[in-house]
Design a protein around this motif. Structure first.
Motif, short mmCIF file in Angstrom:
data_model
loop_
_atom_site.label_atom_id
_atom_site.label_comp_id
_atom_site.label_asym_id
_atom_site.label_seq_id
_atom_site.Cartn_x
_atom_site.Cartn_y
_atom_site.Cartn_z
N ALA A 17 0.82 -1.21 0.00
CA ALA A 17 0.00 0.00 0.00
C ALA A 17 0.85 1.25 0.00
N GLN A 18 2.09 1.14 0.51
CA GLN A 18 2.97 2.30 0.56
C GLN A 18 3.73 2.51 -0.74
N LYS A 19 3.72 1.54 -1.63
CA LYS A 19 4.46 1.66 -2.87
C LYS A 19 3.78 2.67 -3.80
N GLY A 20 4.59 3.26 -4.68
CA GLY A 20 4.06 4.22 -5.62
C GLY A 20 3.87 5.59 -4.98
N VAL A 21 3.10 6.43 -5.65
CA VAL A 21 2.84 7.79 -5.18
C VAL A 21 1.45 7.81 -4.53
N GLN A 22 1.44 8.06 -3.22
CA GLN A 22 0.20 8.02 -2.46
C GLN A 22 -0.20 9.43 -2.01
N LEU A 23 -1.48 9.75 -2.20
CA LEU A 23 -2.04 11.02 -1.74
C LEU A 23 -3.08 10.73 -0.66
N LYS A 24 -3.00 11.48 0.43
CA LYS A 24 -3.93 11.29 1.54
C LYS A 24 -4.44 12.64 2.00
N HIS A 25 -5.75 12.82 1.97
CA HIS A 25 -6.37 14.09 2.34
C HIS A 25 -6.75 14.07 3.82
N ASP A 26 -6.21 15.03 4.55
CA ASP A 26 -6.56 15.22 5.95
C ASP A 26 -7.40 16.50 6.02
N GLU A 27 -8.71 16.34 5.98
CA GLU A 27 -9.60 17.50 5.93
C GLU A 27 -9.50 18.35 7.19
#
Length: 341
Positions: A17-27
């Motif tokens: 799940a950590q591989k590649g480019v990950q975007l995570k929105h913290d509203e």
């Protein structure tokens, strides 16, 4: 045994799940975190006008994990300059839009200039993580001093990374709303990064810096320990002489905590005013400004005073390439050639 297998599978799935480019929105924190193979890269932050007068990318790290952006005023670090509190991370704005200054606006800048404009984040249109890249599309309004929108902005960021480099592609479309919008020739523009102290040019002259409280401090000479930055343009101009010159790309090299770093900004042949002028200073302001030929050339070139008619749009496209190690002039020129229509 089954529990052990299940546990190992969970670990493996977490690693994948950590591989590649990950975007995570913290509203709640008003930020979108960007990681590459689990390592922090940057964040799109939009804390609002009470904190920042525009959304920015902050901080930005190299593949080696070192900050290429200044920490102050968000997260101060020892030895940093404390000038220009509106210089935060990587941003996009301009110094004279229908008479409004969007560049210098800051809660910590008092008693000069104006009227000021403010860029307010209005939404996230799309967000996508991926093996090879992550993509974020956001919207914002450029507000005048009375809070009325002059421009509607739509920006798409494409983030990429390898073991040795990080790339940010920014495409920003500005749409004029109910009236024409004039971008008067002004040196304060347009896409910019405020650099970490190590990537500044060594300073051998006395300087005066003003902090967030407006207190001026005279410095006989800055401590140049670990300061290694040097600009070089596509036209072969080097050092602080690049200011006010035109070039297809600019490359800044230096060393941060033992890591050789290259930070290149690449103009796009489709952009207005290509090849852009460079508003790049030795003290750590690294900017490209395509809209002020008269100011940037100190009167040698004719003023543009670009007018965007009501209801019409204009698009600006830039690449930022952050490399651990050297990147050749030919490699940067090839990137420009790939963009040529």
């Amino acid at each position: 045994m089954k529990k052990l297998i299940l546990y190992c599978c969970l670990i493996a799935s977490g690693a994948m799940a950590q591989k590649g480019v990950q975007l995570k929105h913290d509203e709640a924190q008003k930020r979108v975190e960007v990681t590459v193979d689990g390592k922090p890269f940057t964040a799109y932050i939009y804390p609002g006008p009470d904190v920042l007068k525009k959304p920015v990318l902050y901080p930005i790290r190299s593949a080696g994990g070192n900050f290429i952006t200044r920490g102050w005023p968000m997260d101060p670090r020892p030895g940093e300059r404390v000038d220009h509190p509106h210089h935060v991370g990587m941003w996009f704005n301009y110094g004279d839009v229908n008479g409004h200054d969007f560049w210098n606006n800051s809660n910590d800048v008092k008693g000069h200039g104006g009227p000021f404009g403010t860029i307010v984040h209005t939404g996230i249109k799309s967000m996508k993580s991926g093996k090879d890249q992550g993509e974020l599309t956001v919207t914002a309004d450029w507000l005048d001093k009375d809070g009325k929108p002059l421009l509607q902005e739509t920006t798409t960021f494409v983030f990429q990374g390898t073991a040795k480099d990080r790339t940010i592609r920014r495409t920003t479309t500005l749409k004029a709303l109910d009236k024409d919008v004039t971008f008067k020739d002004n040196k304060e523009g347009m896409i910019a990064i405020r650099l970490a102290r190590q990537l500044e040019h060594p300073s051998n002259k006395p300087e005066v810096f003003t902090d967030a409280s407006g207190v001026a401090t005279k410095v006989a000479q800055m401590d140049n320990a670990g300061v290694t930055g040097k600009y070089k343009s596509s036209e072969g101009i080097e050092g602080e002489k690049v200011w006010g010159t035109r070039a297809k790309w600019m490359n800044l090299t230096g060393v941060i905590n033992g890591e050789n770093v290259s930070v290149a900004i690449i103009d796009n042949p489709k952009n207005l005013g290509y090849p852009t002028y460079w508003h790049s200073r030795g003290y750590g302001l690294y900017a490209a400004n395509p809209l002020a030929p008269s100011i940037m050339s100190e009167g040698k070139d004719k003023a543009m005073n670009y007018i965007l008619p009501a209801g019409k749009s204009v698009t600006f496209r830039y690449q930022v390439l952050i490399t651990s190690g050297a990147v050749s002039d030919d490699a940067l020129s090839q990137r420009v050639a790939q963009l040529t229509p």
